[in-house]
Design a protein around this motif. Structure first.
Motif, PDB file in Angstrom:
ATOM      1  N   GLU A  38      39.904  28.402  43.274  1.00  0.00           N
ATOM      2  CA  GLU A  38      39.464  29.778  43.440  1.00  0.00           C
ATOM      3  C   GLU A  38      38.846  29.923  44.829  1.00  0.00           C
ATOM      4  O   GLU A  38      38.017  29.103  45.236  1.00  0.00           O
ATOM      5  CB  GLU A  38      38.435  30.161  42.378  1.00  0.00           C
ATOM      6  CG  GLU A  38      37.920  31.590  42.591  1.00  0.00           C
ATOM      7  CD  GLU A  38      37.028  32.125  41.474  1.00  0.00           C
ATOM      8  OE1 GLU A  38      36.712  31.367  40.527  1.00  0.00           O
ATOM      9  OE2 GLU A  38      36.655  33.305  41.567  1.00  0.00           O
ATOM     10  N   ASN A  97      39.688  36.734  44.590  1.00  0.00           N
ATOM     11  CA  ASN A  97      38.987  37.815  43.895  1.00  0.00           C
ATOM     12  C   ASN A  97      39.202  39.124  44.642  1.00  0.00           C
ATOM     13  O   ASN A  97      38.988  39.188  45.850  1.00  0.00           O
ATOM     14  CB  ASN A  97      37.478  37.531  43.856  1.00  0.00           C
ATOM     15  CG  ASN A  97      37.148  36.336  42.989  1.00  0.00           C
ATOM     16  OD1 ASN A  97      37.145  36.413  41.766  1.00  0.00           O
ATOM     17  ND2 ASN A  97      36.882  35.206  43.634  1.00  0.00           N
ATOM     18  N   GLU A 117      42.325  37.699  40.961  1.00  0.00           N
ATOM     19  CA  GLU A 117      41.357  37.866  39.872  1.00  0.00           C
ATOM     20  C   GLU A 117      40.744  39.254  39.982  1.00  0.00           C
ATOM     21  O   GLU A 117      40.298  39.648  41.062  1.00  0.00           O
ATOM     22  CB  GLU A 117      40.240  36.824  39.991  1.00  0.00           C
ATOM     23  CG  GLU A 117      40.753  35.403  39.900  1.00  0.00           C
ATOM     24  CD  GLU A 117      39.639  34.371  39.759  1.00  0.00           C
ATOM     25  OE1 GLU A 117      38.455  34.749  39.694  1.00  0.00           O
ATOM     26  OE2 GLU A 117      39.980  33.175  39.728  1.00  0.00           O
ATOM     27  N   ASP A 148      39.011  38.403  35.321  1.00  0.00           N
ATOM     28  CA  ASP A 148      37.854  37.569  35.643  1.00  0.00           C
ATOM     29  C   ASP A 148      36.704  37.893  34.686  1.00  0.00           C
ATOM     30  O   ASP A 148      36.608  39.008  34.183  1.00  0.00           O
ATOM     31  CB  ASP A 148      37.434  37.865  37.086  1.00  0.00           C
ATOM     32  CG  ASP A 148      36.698  36.701  37.736  1.00  0.00           C
ATOM     33  OD1 ASP A 148      36.467  35.684  37.064  1.00  0.00           O
ATOM     34  OD2 ASP A 148      36.368  36.824  38.926  1.00  0.00           O
ATOM     35  N   LYS A 169      40.069  34.559  32.252  1.00  0.00           N
ATOM     36  CA  LYS A 169      39.020  33.631  32.662  1.00  0.00           C
ATOM     37  C   LYS A 169      37.798  33.826  31.785  1.00  0.00           C
ATOM     38  O   LYS A 169      37.180  34.893  31.781  1.00  0.00           O
ATOM     39  CB  LYS A 169      38.672  33.835  34.150  1.00  0.00           C
ATOM     40  CG  LYS A 169      39.855  33.453  35.065  1.00  0.00           C
ATOM     41  CD  LYS A 169      39.442  33.261  36.496  1.00  0.00           C
ATOM     42  CE  LYS A 169      38.698  31.952  36.701  1.00  0.00           C
ATOM     43  NZ  LYS A 169      38.393  31.728  38.138  1.00  0.00           N
ATOM     44  N   GLU A 204      35.332  29.010  33.070  1.00  0.00           N
ATOM     45  CA  GLU A 204      34.485  28.978  34.273  1.00  0.00           C
ATOM     46  C   GLU A 204      33.140  28.330  33.977  1.00  0.00           C
ATOM     47  O   GLU A 204      32.625  28.436  32.870  1.00  0.00           O
ATOM     48  CB  GLU A 204      34.114  30.393  34.731  1.00  0.00           C
ATOM     49  CG  GLU A 204      35.218  31.354  34.938  1.00  0.00           C
ATOM     50  CD  GLU A 204      34.672  32.691  35.460  1.00  0.00           C
ATOM     51  OE1 GLU A 204      35.165  33.108  36.489  1.00  0.00           O
ATOM     52  OE2 GLU A 204      33.772  33.296  34.850  1.00  0.00           O
TER      53      GLU A 204
HETATM   54 MG    MG Z   1      36.540  34.942  40.200  1.00  0.00          MG
END
Ligand code: MG
Ligand code: C2E
Ligand code: MG
Ligand code: MG
Length: 252
Positions: A38, A97, A117, A148, A169, A204
């Motif tokens: 990421e 992101n 994301e 996300d 996620k 995560e």
């Molecule tokens: Mg993220």
């Protein structure tokens, strides 16, 4: 700081190349193999030192300046991915992101191993629809998209229902509840839900062996967290990928 002043600050930071991108390895918990990373922005501030997103993103969001940052991050990630490719290092897929509509993704899908994301950023229903449209557009352009922070404020069941996400996620909050009955029940059914929807799951904030054992037992194999690795500077991440390193480092 007023909006205009802040826009100038951000533009200047972009011009001076003060934003950096660090890469947090994403790992197959079954084997310890790194399968991607990421991309996480940092701001190397000339006076204040290295700032984390929590120190500057909220102000940019409030002032509608996230497209500037998103574009800069995308530029850096593309540059880094290009460098890896040239060196024959399999650095991707890299998850980026995105907060808002960010022009400049068209045509990249075939070229670079990126995925995006997304969370809802707006309080307004209308603006969220904008984000749904954008997410669908990314997918039509050929990218995979990840929802996300699933289960937290800006990442809802409704959005899951509206947008064809490829990846879910699981937020760190729920991972930190492993060991508590309620948290575990919620995780088990969320994993089952994602599977029934045909989605991949990435956990995560993995910090302990117990968390990893629980997730593996319940059919979630992919994740990221300090247990495996913190976000790394580009060269270190590339080195890991070049070596085919398995994580956690030195614990295997
Ligand atoms: Mg993220
Ligand atoms: P996120 O996308 O949920 O990113 C994960 C955050 O959790 C990162 O914080 C990461 O360093 C941290 N983290 C990873 N593993 C662990 C762990 O095991 N324990 C703990 N306590 N934390 C862990 P970071 O880098 O401070 O980023 C915070 C948020 O800022 C991100 O949350 C994302 O929403 C946003 N962000 C970061 N980079 C970008 C970017 O380039 N563009 C946009 N639009 N947003 C970004
Ligand atoms: Mg997240
Ligand atoms: Mg999170």
């Amino acid at each position: 700081m007023g909006k205009e002043e802040m826009r100038l600050t951000v533009s200047e930071a972009v011009r001076n190349r003060e934003y950096q991108v660090w890469y947090q390895p994403q790992v197959d918990m079954g084997t310890g193999e790194i399968f991607g990373a990421e991309a996480l922005v940092r701001w190397r501030h000339p006076q204040k030192g290295l700032l984390l997103p929590g120190n500057f993103i909220p102000a940019l969001e409030k002032n509608g300046l996230m497209p500037l940052l998103d574009r800069e991050v995308l530029r850096i990630v593309r540059r880094d991915a290009g460098e890896a490719k040239k060196a024959g290092i399999p650095a991707g897929p890299i998850s980026v992101n995105l907060s808002t509509f960010c022009a400049g993704t068209k045509g990249l899908a075939g070229e670079e191993d990126l995925l995006f994301e997304i969370t809802e950023t707006a309080k307004e229903e209308e603006e969220n629809r904008e984000i749904w449209r954008f997410a669908k557009q990314l997918r039509e352009e050929g990218f995979r998209i990840a929802m996300d922070d699933y289960g937290m404020g800006r990442s809802t069941l409704k959005m899951l229902c509206q947008v064809p996400f490829d990846i879910l996620k699981l937020d760190r909050y729920f991972i930190s509840r492993i060991g508590e009955e309620k948290g575990e029940t919620i995780l088990k059914s969320t994993i089952a839900l994602a599977k029934d929807l045909g989605m991949e799951i990435v956990a995560e904030g993995l910090e302990s062996r117990e968390q990893i054992a629980f997730l593996l037992r319940h059919g979630c194999r992919l994740g990221q967290g300090y247990y495996y690795a913190r976000p790394l500077e580009k060269d270190r991440y590339f080195q890991f990928r070049a070596e085919g390193k398995r994580l956690p480092e030195g614990r295997r």
